[in-house]
Scaffold this active site. Structure first.
Site, PDB file in Angstrom:
ATOM      1  N   ARG A 138       0.630  -1.164  -0.005  1.00 44.58           N
ATOM      2  CA  ARG A 138      -0.022  -0.082   0.165  1.00 44.58           C
ATOM      3  C   ARG A 138       0.940   1.451  -0.010  1.00 44.58           C
ATOM      4  O   ARG A 138       0.420   2.288  -0.201  1.00 44.58           O
ATOM      5  CB  ARG A 138      -0.955   0.187   1.288  1.00 44.58           C
ATOM      6  N   TYR A 161       9.988   0.761  19.112  1.00 44.63           N
ATOM      7  CA  TYR A 161       9.070  -0.543  19.109  1.00 44.63           C
ATOM      8  C   TYR A 161       9.628  -1.767  18.168  1.00 44.63           C
ATOM      9  O   TYR A 161       9.718  -1.500  17.078  1.00 44.63           O
ATOM     10  CB  TYR A 161       7.434  -0.541  18.389  1.00 44.63           C
ATOM     11  N   ARG A 202      -0.974  -4.679   2.686  1.00 44.77           N
ATOM     12  CA  ARG A 202       0.140  -4.405   3.115  1.00 44.77           C
ATOM     13  C   ARG A 202       1.194  -5.788   2.729  1.00 44.77           C
ATOM     14  O   ARG A 202       2.233  -5.514   2.205  1.00 44.77           O
ATOM     15  CB  ARG A 202       0.382  -4.317   4.575  1.00 44.77           C
ATOM     16  N   GLU A 261      10.994   6.223   5.637  1.00 47.55           N
ATOM     17  CA  GLU A 261       9.527   6.280   5.562  1.00 47.55           C
ATOM     18  C   GLU A 261       9.417   7.631   5.034  1.00 47.55           C
ATOM     19  O   GLU A 261       9.288   8.607   5.373  1.00 47.55           O
ATOM     20  CB  GLU A 261       9.086   6.378   7.087  1.00 47.55           C
ATOM     21  N   ARG A 281       9.255  -8.592   7.581  1.00 46.50           N
ATOM     22  CA  ARG A 281       9.318  -9.342   8.885  1.00 46.50           C
ATOM     23  C   ARG A 281      10.059 -10.816   8.626  1.00 46.50           C
ATOM     24  O   ARG A 281       9.829 -11.780   9.458  1.00 46.50           O
ATOM     25  CB  ARG A 281       8.042  -9.734   9.631  1.00 46.50           C
TER      26      ARG A 281
HETATM   27 ZN   LIG Z   1       6.538  -0.259   5.040  1.00 49.68          ZN
END
Ligand SMILES: [Zn+2]
Ligand SMILES: *[C@@H]1O[C@H](CO)[C@@H](O)[C@H](O)[C@H]1NC(C)=O
Ligand SMILES: *[C@@H]1O[C@H](CO)[C@@H](O)[C@H](O)[C@H]1NC(C)=O
Ligand SMILES: *[C@@H]1O[C@H](CO)[C@@H](O)[C@H](O)[C@H]1NC(C)=O
Ligand SMILES: *[C@@H]1O[C@H](CO)[C@@H](O)[C@H](O)[C@H]1NC(C)=O
Length: 428
Positions: free
Chosen positions: A189, A366, A244, A389, A261
């Site tokens: 996305r 996090y 995602r 980002e 991940r």
């Molecule tokens: Zn991302």
């Protein structure tokens, strides 16, 4: 880049949602804001069935952004009040907001075509969000135009069989120059990330002044869409816009793995879901279970000796983060160099009129394991490794009409990356 979702699937009724058929029309976009260190942890720890975390907080005054179904709005408000967090309803009926984005007016389209210095092909515009087939065609077009500078390498196929192609920009491929490797689009996305990668290819292959500054002595490898299956899925309808993951089919008719991940360094030790039906951070059945992450791994391993910088493009939040992502307990011993280069990049973006990027270690607030940046740094030995980002203020639906403003600003940051790698690792 949401780190964790609390969307729990498994009940038959929710399968539609698990597989990405979710229009979010009734959902409210809520931002909760931490004002001190302890509150950052508390804000990131919010969880309740049905609430989806779009973005976690990376520090003070950086909001946790939530998509909240009607039945959970009161819970979310109470959670914020009890923990003295800021609470802002940014948008009701969230899904409608991007259904209305639609295609641009034809004037707008013509204008963006003229703004781009060259018109590549009918269906492709640098300041639009392009289809995957037209992105592949663009890659070939650039290589055809600049055979002296650009090569396209077929690096494999996605789960659904789409071709994935790496663009290599090199003024002297025989010279064994240091390599800068940029990828984008592992998260389906985050459309602005592939748009940035394509803009980079455009500028690096067509700017007259770029050669001396950032091409002589450095090779650029750019993979604009790591997860084309997911990308095309998000383009297929508004109800799929916020998908995602990849699109591999795992168990229980649930789809997809969070590619970021899935890398095999400290895999799954923190910040992941082990539930294949989790819409966000399922780490996969094993490290590198996905053909898409295998492709990126193979590019890194094959070029490990020369690869000096890796940047994975994501959205959103305007961050430039470096390892470790899997832990916030300690930093790599070279962290000052990583931090200092990132700050120079941010300064250049700001100088070009953009918002500065917030620079810090990814896992500080996090921790999340299995990211490509940790793998590049920790397993491959790439000395500079980052996750960027891009953009802020529009969540995952950054408007195409603003691309012409922000992409050139970020590009100035990439020039700093290039010059710096050339300076530190290039032979004269
Ligand atoms: Zn991302
Ligand atoms: C969303 O709201 C509409 C109108 O209020 C309602 O008909 C529909 O059932 C709701 N959908 C969900 C998933 O709650
Ligand atoms: C919420 O977090 C608590 C504590 O970590 C955990 O026990 C619980 O299962 C979580 N709930 C959901 C719905 O994920
Ligand atoms: C966070 O916001 C508060 C209130 O708006 C402000 O006083 C504080 O300086 C901000 N802190 C940071 C680190 O930006
Ligand atoms: C939320 O709280 C308001 C005010 O306390 C109440 O009127 C409303 O019914 C609650 N909504 C839900 C869905 O529980």
């Amino acid at each position: 880049m949401a780190r964790r979702s609390v969307l729990v699937c498994g009940i038959l009724l929710l399968l539609e949602i698990c597989n990405g058929n979710q229009d979010y029309n009734n959902y409210t976009l809520i931002k909760i804001n931490p004002y001190n260190d302890e509150q950052v942890l508390v804000a990131n720890a919010i969880n309740a069935t049905g609430i989806e975390i779009l973005k976690n907080s990376r520090g003070l005054n950086d909001t946790v952004d939530l998509l909240v179904p009607p039945s959970r709005v009161n819970y979310t408000r109470s959670y914020a009040e009890e923990n003295k967090l800021g609470f802002e309803v940014k948008q009701e009926n969230y899904g409608r907001s991007f259904q209305e984005l639609g295609p641009p007016e034809s004037d707008e389209l013509n204008r963006t075509v003229r703004t781009a210095r060259r018109r590549y092909q009918k269906s492709f515009h640098l300041f639009e969000y392009n289809s995957y087939p037209s992105i592949l065609e663009f890659q070939e077009t650039v290589a055809r135009r600049r055979p002296d500078l650009v090569q396209v390498e077929d690096v494999g196929r996605s789960y659904e069989g789409r071709r994935i192609k790496l663009v290599k920009i090199s003024a002297n491929p025989e010279a064994q120059n240091p390599i800068i490797f940029i990828d984008a689009g592992i998260h389906a996305r985050e459309w602005v990330a592939p748009a940035m990668a394509l803009y980079l290819i455009h500028r690096l292959s067509s700017d007259p002044d770029v050669r001396q500054n950032v091409l002589d002595g450095v090779d650029w490898y750019i993979l604009p869409v790591v997860n084309p299956d997911g990308y095309e899925f998000t383009r297929s309808s508004a109800a799929h816009r916020l998908w995602r993951k990849t699109r591999s089919q795992t168990v229980n008719s649930c789809y997809g793995v969070d590619g970021n991940r899935n890398y095999g360094f400290k895999w799954a030790v923190s910040g992941v879901s082990t539930n294949p039906c989790d819409g966000e951070t399922y780490a996969g059945p094993k490290p590198f279970s996905e053909p898409e992450t295998q492709i990126v791994r193979n590019i890194m391993m094959k070029n490990a000796d020369r690869m000096k910088l890796y940047v994975s493009l994501h959205s959103y939040g305007n961050f430039l983060v470096y390892p470790w992502g899997y832990t916030g307990d300690f930093l790599p011993k070279q962290w000052r160099k990583l931090d200092s280069l990132a700050r120079s990049v941010s300064n250049a973006v700001q100088k070009a009129g953009g918002k500065p990027l917030t620079v810090l270690s990814a896992g500080k607030w996090y921790p999340a394991a299995g990211g490509s940046d940790d793998f590049a740094f920790g397993a491959v030995g790439v000395p500079y490794s980052y996750t960027m980002e891009l953009t802020d203020g529009y969540e995952f639906t950054f408007p195409a009409r603003l691309l012409k403003n922000v992409l050139p600003q970020f590009y100035e940051g990439f020039k700093v990356f290039g010059k710096s790698i050339k300076q530190e690792f290039g032979s004269s």
